[in-house]
Design an enzyme around this catalytic site. Structure first.
Site, PDB file in Angstrom:
ATOM      1  N   LYS A 137      64.215  63.276  25.089  1.00 22.81           N
ATOM      2  CA  LYS A 137      65.454  63.064  23.946  1.00 22.81           C
ATOM      3  C   LYS A 137      64.132  63.171  22.612  1.00 22.81           C
ATOM      4  O   LYS A 137      65.015  62.767  22.010  1.00 22.81           O
ATOM      5  CB  LYS A 137      65.978  61.957  24.064  1.00 22.81           C
ATOM      6  N   ASN A 138      63.069  63.505  22.647  1.00 20.34           N
ATOM      7  CA  ASN A 138      62.239  63.614  21.537  1.00 20.34           C
ATOM      8  C   ASN A 138      62.458  64.773  20.721  1.00 20.34           C
ATOM      9  O   ASN A 138      62.340  65.908  21.194  1.00 20.34           O
ATOM     10  CB  ASN A 138      60.590  63.397  22.001  1.00 20.34           C
TER      11      ASN A 138
END
Lengths: 308, 353
Positions: free
Chosen positions: A116-117
């Site tokens: 989710k970066n």
């Protein structure tokens, strides 16, 4: 002394930059400048401080080298959300004129750890732009989908790649397969709609645009055919589940007593009649299940029905 | 205002105060956005009516201003600031967080370099499609969240026509609309899946740009009703952000705020079962360290984001928070006063010139 983070491999053999022979020429720069009233302090480990002190020094020297690249990797390990480090890494890659194979592998490894970066996904997108090549992205996103079927970034990246490089082939099939496994996968529905909305690239009709709601009916057989194929495949699956007593889908399809048999359709008019029957059957049978989230099914069916 | 009580008030206050003090090493990945974390902690304290537990307010204010970039905007932390000029880029989310923190701490925003800030925000806008980057030169790509931050800042500091023309606003609004998903909610970029948080960002931005529920409104009554339905359908027990995703405490704010913005005349409790939401949030309280977890699961720990947004969401449901500002009602008077003050002083300056 060294950090307890899972990201660090070979912790025992890790050497701080200040202790490395080949870094003796660099004087680390401490960022904190002794500002007394720090708030939201973080209890940095020694290796974290070491990395970023050297990063600052390298930036001030304007050094774009292999060792600087390695330094950015160590900084990213400790803070993968620092967009300035990623930016500097891109500049190094550009200046060194590095082949991007290794970088693709590196970002894939990082993405699998931090799915989710935002910064890593952006980095990946930039690599694709540089290489003017999106050919490995579908496979990469599919790896991420194995961990998280509805990962927002992965879907967004896939859509970007598909649109940017015109890789619509197979996308509708891909979305359809996912929906057959999980008809509630909203990301897959959105992707299906995205592909149909933008461009349905059938091998011999690459240049046609199939926009929902506009154009002549004769221009849109593919959309209708895809929708029919999708829904017939779904109905077959429902039927299969009911016949085999497949418990996985029992909760979703338990209201259906008998399978829906779909004939193969070859004639437009006959298929339209059968299709309407199918549509009405599905609406009734699915009505209760989809009473809250029937938007997508309604939308796709509406467009197809309008098409006829 | 209705009261809500999720228990453990003192432990939540302690949790937020600890964040403002020192975070353990495992939070090093938040290092580039410490201002945002500060906003969550201060916001959490304000929602618990405990902002006065912050004893060193002036030091805090000084620290925030120390992160201001002379040419506009704020850095997320000193690590982001203390880089050579060609690499150090202030971030729009950090700027938003800085302003929020200053408002909560009682500062009058007098030391903000307003003209520089507004022209910096403008420079982040892509003139081709009206989107906003997070930081300059593409180091943080465009995203509807950044449009929201930009809209808040330009609204608060009264960007006038020479900094932000009507064409610019129309351009920004057209980008927002292009992010609308066919189910009427909004995604992060055009084509993305509709998402509760981004629907909030879109509606709040439109509100700040004067294009929601106004004579220049860009969303029809039907669309707004569909957005309300999208939001209402996001409740299982607690609230989630996308269809058929698990409940997540932070969407208590995002989705409810989108609902309230889409239909301001209704009470959220008419549309959602507030007791179920309250019970879900209660079940996600971290008994050990205070704060609120993302989900009710044993291997989860409280984090600043979910702690803050869960409380903000409950504040919203219980009618104490203004959605587009993300602030309690009692701060809005100060915000509007600051807004008028900035407007007047800029008018005076331009008249003098």
């Amino acid at each position: 002394m060294s950090s307890s983070s899972d990201d660090y491999s070979d912790e025992d053999s890790y050497i701080l930059f200040k202790d490395r022979e080949d870094w003796r020429d660099v004087i680390p720069v401490n960022p904190e400048d002794n500002f007394e009233h720090e708030v939201v302090r973080i209890a940095y480990s020694e290796d974290f401080k070491d990395c970023f002190d050297y990063f600052r020094a390298i930036c001030e020297k304007d050094e774009y080298s292999e060792r600087a690249l390695e330094l950015t990797e160590e900084c990213i390990k400790r803070n993968h959300a620092n967009y300035s480090v990623w930016e500097y890494r891109r500049r190094i890659l550009k200046k060194l004129g590095k082949k991007l194979e290794a970088e693709y592998d590196y970002t894939q490894k990082m993405l699998r750890r931090h799915i989710k970066n935002f910064q890593i996904w952006h980095h990946r997108q930039v690599l694709c732009e540089w290489a003017n090549d999106g050919s490995r992205e579908k496979a990469m996103t599919e790896l991420i989908f194995k961990q998280d079927q509805k990962n927002y970034h992965a879907w967004q990246h896939r859509q970007w790649v598909v649109k940017r490089f015109g890789l619509y082939d197979g996308e509708i099939d891909f979305a359809r397969e996912l929906l057959i496994k999980d008809v509630y996968n909203n990301s897959a529905w959105n992707h299906l709609h995205f592909c149909i909305q933008n461009r349905v690239a059938i091998s011999d009709r690459q240049n046609r645009h199939f926009r929902i709601g506009v154009g002549n009916f004769s221009d849109r057989p593919e959309f209708g055919r895809q929708s029919r194929q999708f829904l017939s495949a779904k109905s077959e699956k429902i039927g299969e589940s009911a016949r085999s007593g497949d418990r996985r889908n029992r909760g979703k399809f338990h209201r259906f007593g008998k399978p829906i048999i779909i004939n193969s359709m070859t004639q437009l008019n006959w298929s339209a009649v059968l299709y309407h029957v199918q549509v009405i059957t599905i609406i009734i049978l699915f009505g209760i299940n989809f009473s809250k989230e029937n938007f997508w099914l309604r939308e796709v069916l509406k467009k197809t029905v309008k098409f006829y | 205002m209705d009261e809500f009580d999720i228990g453990n008030r003192k432990s939540h206050i302690r949790y937020f105060k600890n964040i403002l003090n020192v975070l353990p090493q495992r939070y090093a990945s938040l290092d580039s956005q410490r201002l945002v974390i500060a906003q969550f902690a201060l916001g959490g304290l304000s929602l618990l009516e405990a902002i006065d537990e912050v004893k060193n307010k002036q030091e805090f204010i000084n620290w925030i201003y120390s992160l201001q970039c002379p040419s506009g905007g704020f850095y997320g932390s000193r690590i982001m600031k203390n880089l050579p000029a060609h690499l150090a880029k202030p971030h729009i989310a950090s700027t938003f967080a800085a302003v929020q923190c200053l408002i909560l701490l009682g500062d009058e925003l007098d030391n903000i370099h307003v003209p520089e800030l507004l022209s910096w925000v403008h420079s982040l806008m892509n003139p081709e499609d009206g989107s906003f980057q997070g930081a300059a030169d593409g180091s943080e790509p465009t995203d509807l969240r950044f449009t929201y931050c930009a809209a808040f800042l330009t609204h608060l500091f009264g960007a006038d026509a020479k900094e932000f023309s009507e064409d610019d606003i129309d351009n920004a609004v057209s980008y927002i609309i292009s992010c609308q998903s066919p189910d009427t909610s909004f995604g992060q970029v055009p084509g993305s899946e509709g998402h509760g948080a981004l629907t909030f960002c879109a509606l709040a931005s439109l509100k700040f740009f004067g294009r929601l529920h106004s004579e220049h409104g860009v969303l029809s009554g039907r669309e707004l009703r569909r957005i309300v339905r999208f939001c209402v359908n996001r409740q299982s027990e607690g609230i989630h952000g996308r269809p058929h995703k698990p409940d997540d405490t932070c969407y208590t704010f995002w989705t409810c705020a989108a609902l309230k913005l889409a239909q301001p005349s209704i009470e959220i409790s008419e549309k959602l079962d507030k007791e179920r939401v309250l019970n879900f949030v209660r079940s996600c309280v971290d008994e050990n360290i205070g704060g609120i977890k993302k989900l009710n699961a044993k291997n989860q720990y409280a984090d600043p984001t979910h702690s803050y947004f869960a409380l903000a969401g409950l504040g919203l449901i219980f009618n104490d928070v203004i959605p587009e500002y993300m602030l309690k009602k009692k701060y809005i008077k100060r915000v509007l006063r600051i807004r008028n003050k900035v407007k007047e002083s800029r008018l005076l300056e331009s008249n003098e010139l």
